[in-house]
Design a protein around this motif. Structure first.
Motif, PDB file in Angstrom:
ATOM      1  N   LYS A   1      54.769  14.837  50.824  1.00 60.47           N
ATOM      2  CA  LYS A   1      54.965  16.104  50.502  1.00 60.47           C
ATOM      3  C   LYS A   1      54.487  16.072  48.925  1.00 60.47           C
ATOM      4  N   TRP A   2      53.668  16.864  48.467  1.00 66.03           N
ATOM      5  CA  TRP A   2      53.411  17.008  47.095  1.00 66.03           C
ATOM      6  C   TRP A   2      53.758  18.409  46.840  1.00 66.03           C
ATOM      7  N   GLU A   3      54.293  18.810  45.603  1.00 70.54           N
ATOM      8  CA  GLU A   3      54.650  20.256  45.360  1.00 70.54           C
ATOM      9  C   GLU A   3      54.070  20.524  43.854  1.00 70.54           C
ATOM     10  N   TRP A   4      53.613  21.568  43.917  1.00 69.21           N
ATOM     11  CA  TRP A   4      53.257  22.062  42.385  1.00 69.21           C
ATOM     12  C   TRP A   4      54.158  23.529  42.440  1.00 69.21           C
ATOM     13  N   GLU A   5      55.308  23.388  41.756  1.00 71.86           N
ATOM     14  CA  GLU A   5      56.328  24.223  41.659  1.00 71.86           C
ATOM     15  C   GLU A   5      55.864  25.412  40.866  1.00 71.86           C
ATOM     16  N   MET A   6      55.096  25.107  39.816  1.00 69.83           N
ATOM     17  CA  MET A   6      54.644  26.331  39.008  1.00 69.83           C
ATOM     18  C   MET A   6      53.784  27.130  39.489  1.00 69.83           C
ATOM     19  N   HIS A   7      53.046  26.756  40.925  1.00 68.56           N
ATOM     20  CA  HIS A   7      51.996  27.569  41.399  1.00 68.56           C
ATOM     21  C   HIS A   7      52.452  28.009  42.754  1.00 68.56           C
TER      22      HIS A   7
ATOM     23  N   ALA B   1      36.600  21.138  43.552  1.00 68.57           N
ATOM     24  CA  ALA B   1      37.303  19.775  43.578  1.00 68.57           C
ATOM     25  C   ALA B   1      36.843  19.033  42.327  1.00 68.57           C
ATOM     26  N   THR B   2      35.747  19.097  41.839  1.00 68.74           N
ATOM     27  CA  THR B   2      35.123  18.409  40.839  1.00 68.74           C
ATOM     28  C   THR B   2      35.807  18.716  39.523  1.00 68.74           C
ATOM     29  N   GLY B   3      35.959  19.934  39.164  1.00 69.43           N
ATOM     30  CA  GLY B   3      36.717  20.617  38.122  1.00 69.43           C
ATOM     31  C   GLY B   3      38.221  20.134  38.192  1.00 69.43           C
ATOM     32  N   GLY B   4      38.731  20.335  39.435  1.00 70.16           N
ATOM     33  CA  GLY B   4      40.264  19.977  39.423  1.00 70.16           C
ATOM     34  C   GLY B   4      40.509  18.505  39.262  1.00 70.16           C
TER      35      GLY B   4
ATOM     36  N   PHE C   1      46.081  27.826  36.033  1.00 72.94           N
ATOM     37  CA  PHE C   1      46.014  29.005  36.536  1.00 72.94           C
ATOM     38  C   PHE C   1      47.445  29.540  36.212  1.00 72.94           C
ATOM     39  N   PRO C   2      47.493  30.113  35.134  1.00 69.66           N
ATOM     40  CA  PRO C   2      48.972  30.844  34.629  1.00 69.66           C
ATOM     41  C   PRO C   2      49.264  32.131  35.767  1.00 69.66           C
ATOM     42  N   LYS C   3      50.356  32.022  36.021  1.00 69.11           N
ATOM     43  CA  LYS C   3      50.750  33.031  37.197  1.00 69.11           C
ATOM     44  C   LYS C   3      50.626  34.453  36.986  1.00 69.11           C
ATOM     45  N   GLU C   4      50.383  34.673  35.649  1.00 68.56           N
ATOM     46  CA  GLU C   4      50.066  36.191  35.368  1.00 68.56           C
ATOM     47  C   GLU C   4      48.729  36.591  35.747  1.00 68.56           C
ATOM     48  N   LEU C   5      47.881  35.551  35.737  1.00 64.33           N
ATOM     49  CA  LEU C   5      46.469  35.793  36.093  1.00 64.33           C
ATOM     50  C   LEU C   5      45.998  35.398  37.471  1.00 64.33           C
ATOM     51  N   VAL C   6      46.612  34.589  38.264  1.00 63.91           N
ATOM     52  CA  VAL C   6      46.349  34.343  39.701  1.00 63.91           C
ATOM     53  C   VAL C   6      46.231  35.597  40.541  1.00 63.91           C
ATOM     54  N   GLY C   7      45.176  35.566  40.981  1.00 64.50           N
ATOM     55  CA  GLY C   7      44.656  36.676  41.888  1.00 64.50           C
ATOM     56  C   GLY C   7      43.773  37.821  41.299  1.00 64.50           C
TER      57      GLY C   7
END
Length: 159
Positions: A54-60, A124-127, A152-158
């Protein structure tokens, strides 16, 4: 009329020269304690063929299960990731060159319409380009650039 679905023709590809020995660059993807400096926030274990980690991205507030399908030390890592349209295959190739390592990464296996495939390949290429840039900064200079968190700052996601 709906657009016909296309199966598996798309390939995301990017690459980077990193001025470190191939063994160090390879290990940076196998060991989540190192990978956490430039990509994910933590991983449950080292990559081992056939084992799902399991890989996690806690910030997201997200995680993925990753399975290594093939590992050739210092040469190749093939893994399965959950993709946008189902599992995809990501292939990392490591080539020792004068002064360091050339790393290539490719992702394949999406299904969808032409427009969806173009979107998946671009994302995917960008990521993976951000991942390689962060890896280079960490391995060459010990700098954590936080590229994945800052993309992807959490304030701007979505929005």
């Amino acid at each position: 009329m709906t657009k016909p679905e296309i199966v598996n023709p798309a390939v995301a590809h990017t690459a980077m020269f990193i001025r470190r020995p191939v063994s160090e660059v390879f290990e940076a993807l196998i060991d989540p304690a190192i990978t956490s400096h430039f990509w994910l926030s933590k991983g449950s274990d080292r990559l081992v063929v056939g084992k799902t980690v399991k890989w996690e991205w806690e910030m997201h507030n997200m995680s993925n299960e990753v399975t290594a399908l093939k590992i050739e030390p210092n040469k190749l890592i093939v893994m399965e990731l959950p993709g946008y349209s189902g599992p995809t295959t990501v292939t990392w190739t490591f080539k020792e060159v004068e002064g360091g390592t050339f790393v290539e990464v490719e992702e394949t296996g999406w299904t969808g319409t032409r427009d969806e495939l173009v979107s998946y390949v671009c994302d995917a290429t960008g990521g993976f380009t951000w991942v390689l840039a962060g890896m280079k900064a960490w391995l060459e200079h010990g700098l954590e650039l936080n590229l994945i968190a800052d993309r992807f700052p959490k304030e701007l996601v979505g929005h």
